[in-house]
Write an enzyme that holds these catalytic residues in place. Structure first.
Site, short mmCIF file in Angstrom:
data_model
loop_
_atom_site.label_atom_id
_atom_site.label_comp_id
_atom_site.label_asym_id
_atom_site.label_seq_id
_atom_site.Cartn_x
_atom_site.Cartn_y
_atom_site.Cartn_z
N THR A 57 11.95 -7.23 -10.65
CA THR A 57 11.45 -8.58 -10.90
C THR A 57 10.19 -8.82 -10.07
O THR A 57 10.16 -8.52 -8.88
CB THR A 57 12.53 -9.63 -10.55
OG1 THR A 57 13.68 -9.32 -11.32
CG2 THR A 57 12.07 -11.04 -10.85
N SER A 79 -3.54 -3.23 -0.80
CA SER A 79 -2.44 -3.98 -0.18
C SER A 79 -2.91 -5.37 0.21
O SER A 79 -3.93 -5.52 0.90
CB SER A 79 -1.99 -3.21 1.07
OG SER A 79 -1.02 -3.95 1.76
N GLY A 80 -2.15 -6.39 -0.21
CA GLY A 80 -2.57 -7.77 0.00
C GLY A 80 -2.76 -8.18 1.46
O GLY A 80 -3.68 -8.93 1.79
N GLY A 86 0.81 -1.22 0.00
CA GLY A 86 0.00 0.00 0.00
C GLY A 86 0.84 1.26 0.00
O GLY A 86 0.51 2.24 -0.68
N THR A 87 1.93 1.26 0.74
CA THR A 87 2.75 2.48 0.84
C THR A 87 3.34 2.83 -0.52
O THR A 87 3.24 3.98 -0.97
CB THR A 87 3.88 2.26 1.88
OG1 THR A 87 3.26 1.93 3.13
CG2 THR A 87 4.72 3.51 2.04
N CYS A 106 2.83 5.97 20.83
CA CYS A 106 3.79 6.28 21.89
C CYS A 106 5.04 6.89 21.25
O CYS A 106 5.71 6.26 20.44
CB CYS A 106 4.15 5.00 22.62
SG CYS A 106 5.10 5.31 24.09
N1 PLP Z 1 -3.00 2.94 3.76
C1 PLP Z 1 -3.74 2.50 4.78
C2 PLP Z 1 -5.10 3.08 5.00
C3 PLP Z 1 -3.26 1.51 5.63
O1 PLP Z 1 -4.00 1.08 6.66
C4 PLP Z 1 -1.97 0.98 5.39
C5 PLP Z 1 -1.38 -0.04 6.30
O2 PLP Z 1 -1.66 -0.08 7.47
C6 PLP Z 1 -1.23 1.47 4.30
C7 PLP Z 1 -1.78 2.45 3.51
C8 PLP Z 1 0.14 0.93 3.99
O3 PLP Z 1 0.06 -0.34 3.41
P1 PLP Z 1 1.32 -1.35 3.44
O4 PLP Z 1 1.45 -1.81 4.86
O5 PLP Z 1 0.96 -2.44 2.51
O6 PLP Z 1 2.50 -0.56 2.95
#
Ligand code: PLP
Length: 389
Positions: free
Chosen positions: A235, A197-198, A69-70, A324
Site C-alpha cells: 500500500t 530518497s526523499g 534510497g536503499t 566506529c
Molecule cells: N545512497 C546514498 C548515496 C546515501 O547517502 C544514502 C543514505 O545515506 C542511501 C543510498 C540510502 O538511502 P535511504 O536512507 O533513503 O535508504
C-alpha cells in the site's frame, strides 16, 4: 544547533509538512479503493509522480515509489541482474554506498561475477578501468553513484553511461545525494535506473523512488498486491509520496533560481575561513567535481571522534570520516578506496549544508571548528589524551 550534517538527513521544509498533513489526517483512505476519498489519495499520488518526474526530466510513468534510497538501489540491482540468465556480471565502483555494496557482496558470495572499480585520489571513477571491466555479452549492469555521500565527489556519469551502453550493459546510478542539489536530466544523461530518497531533499525519511527508463524492462522484487503498476507492491505511503512530490517541486524551483550558488558561497566561505586559520587543512576529493553542499576536511593530527564531541558541545553537528567498530576507528571504505592513509581518514570530518543554513551560521560554525581544532592540538601538545568514543 547549527546542523551541518545534511548528507545524513535534511530538515523537513514547512511547505512539505503542510502538503502532506491532510493525507495523514483527512485523506487516509487506501488509494486503491473505489470511493471518492480513495480517489483523492490516488490523485495526490499521480500529482507527486509528475512533480518527481519533472525534477528528473522524465515521464511520470517512469517513476516507481519505494521506501527510500536503499530499497531503490536494491530493486534496481535485483531487476537488472535477473533479466537475462546469460548476463549476471555486475560492475560497481569501490566508493558506492552500502545500499549497493552490500547487495554486490551478496551477489558475489552466491557465486555471481562482480567487478569493483577503483577510484582515483580525488574519488572519481577510472573510466579506463570501467572499459576494461565490462564484458560484452556478460555484463548485465554497471552501477556508479552520481555523487558520493562522504566527499560530495560527482560522477563522471555521462562517460560511464556511454561505456556501459557501448558494451550492451544497463546503467544504474545511486543519485540519492545528487537529486535536488545538481541539475540532472535523464534525457541528457540516459541512465536506465536512478535511485533517489526523499529525506535528502527536505521530505521525510522512509520515502524514495526508482526511475526506470521506458527503454528497459523492470522485474519487481517486492511482490504482492501489484501497486505501482505491478512494479512495487505494498500500500502506497501516500503522505510520504505527496511530501516528496512537493519537495521535488520546491527543489526544482530552487535550482531554477540558482539557489545552489548561495549554498556554494557558504561552503566556500567556510573552507576559506578555516584555511586562513588552519593552513594545513586538506580538502578530500576532487574540488572541481564536487557537490556544493559538501566539505570533507582533513585536519592533520586531529581525530574526528574527539572533534565531533567538542563541536557538539559547541552546538555544531557534523560527521566523521571514519566509522566506529568494536571500539576502534576504521577509515570508511570511501576514503580507503581513494587511497587515503588510516591517519588521514581518522582525522577527516564531513560538513554538509542544506538550504536552511545561513551565512551567519556558516561563519559561526567555521569559528567553532577553528577553536576546537586548536584546542585539540593544544591538549595533544600538553600531553593530555583526548579519548575517542
Ligand atoms: N545512497 C546514498 C548515496 C546515501 O547517502 C544514502 C543514505 O545515506 C542511501 C543510498 C540510502 O538511502 P535511504 O536512507 O533513503 O535508504
Amino acid at each position: 544547533m547549527i546542523y551541518l550534517d545534511a548528507n545524513a538527513s535534511t530538515p523537513l521544509d514547512e511547505r512539505v509538512v503542510e502538503a502532506m498533513m491532510p493525507y495523514l489526517t483527512q485523506h487516509y483512505a487506501n488509494p486503491s479503493a473505489l470511493y471518492t476519498e480513495a480517489r483523492l489519495a490516488a490523485q495526490a499520488v499521480t500529482k507527486a509522480r509528475e512533480q518527481v518526474a519533472a525534477l528528473l526530466d522524465c515521464e511520470a510513468d517512469e517513476i516507481v515509489f519505494m521506501s527510500g534510497g536503499t530499497e531503490s538501489c536494491n530493486a534496481a540491482l535485483a531487476s537488472a541482474l535477473t533479466l537475462d540468465a546469460r548476463r549476471t556480471h555486475l560492475v560497481i565502483s569501490k566508493s558506492e554506498h552500502a545500499a549497493v555494496l552490500e547487495f554486490a557482496k551478496r551477489w558475489f558470495f552466491t557465486g555471481r561475477p562482480v567487478s569493483e572499480l577503483d577510484v582515483d585520489r580525488g574519488g572519481r571513477l577510472h573510466l579506463g578501468e570501467l572499459r576494461g571491466a565490462t564484458r560484452p555479452g556478460q555484463t548485465a549492469l554497471v552501477s556508479v553513484m552520481w555523487a558520493n555521500n562522504e566527499t560530495g565527489v560527482l560522477g563522471p556519469i555521462e562517460e560511464a553511461v556511454e561505456i556501459a551502453h557501448e558494451r550492451g550493459a544497463l546503467f544504474h546510478t545511486d543519485a540519492v545525494q545528487a537529486v535536488g542539489k545538481v541539475r540532472l536530466s535523464v534525457k541528457k544523461t540516459p541512465v536506465d535506473y536512478l535511485s533517489l530518497s526523499g529525506h535528502k531533499f527536505h521530505a521525510p525519511k522512509g520515502i524514495g523512488a526508482l526511475y526506470v527508463s521506458r527503454r528497459v524492462r523492470f522485474k519487481p522484487w517486492m511482490l504482492g498486491g501489484g501497486q505501482e503498476s505491478g512494479r512495487r507492491s505494498g500500500t502506497e505511503n501516500v503522505a510520504g509520496i505527496v511530501a516528496m512530490g512537493k519537495a521535488a517541486e520546491l527543489m526544482r524551483h530552487e535550482l531554477d533560481i540558482g539557489d545552489d550558488r548561495r549554498v556554494a558561497a557558504m561552503r566556500d566561505a567556510f573552507e576559506e575561513r578555516i584555511f586562513a586559520a588552519l593552513p594545513d587543512t586538506v580538502v578530500n576529493g576532487n574540488r572541481e567535481y564536487r557537490l556544493v553542499t559538501t566539505s570533507s576536511l582533513h585536519f592533520p593530527g586531529v581525530e574526528a571522534a574527539g572533534l565531533l564531541i567538542l563541536l557538539d558541545e559547541n552546538g555544531v553537528a557534523c560527521s566523521a570520516g571514519s566509522a566506529c567498530h568494536a571500539g576502534a576507528l576504521h577509515p570508511t571504505h570511501v576514503l580507503s578506496a581513494m587511497g587515503l592513509e588510516d591517519e588521514h581518514a581518522r582525522c577527516t570530518t564531513r560538513f554538509s549544508w542544506s538550504r536552511f543554513i545561513t551565512m551567519e551560521q556558516t561563519i559561526q560554525a567555521a569559528d567553532a571548528v577553528i577553536a576546537a581544532v586548536k584546542k585539540m592540538r593544544s591538549l595533544k601538545t600538553a600531553g593530555s589524551v583526548v579519548m575517542a568514543s
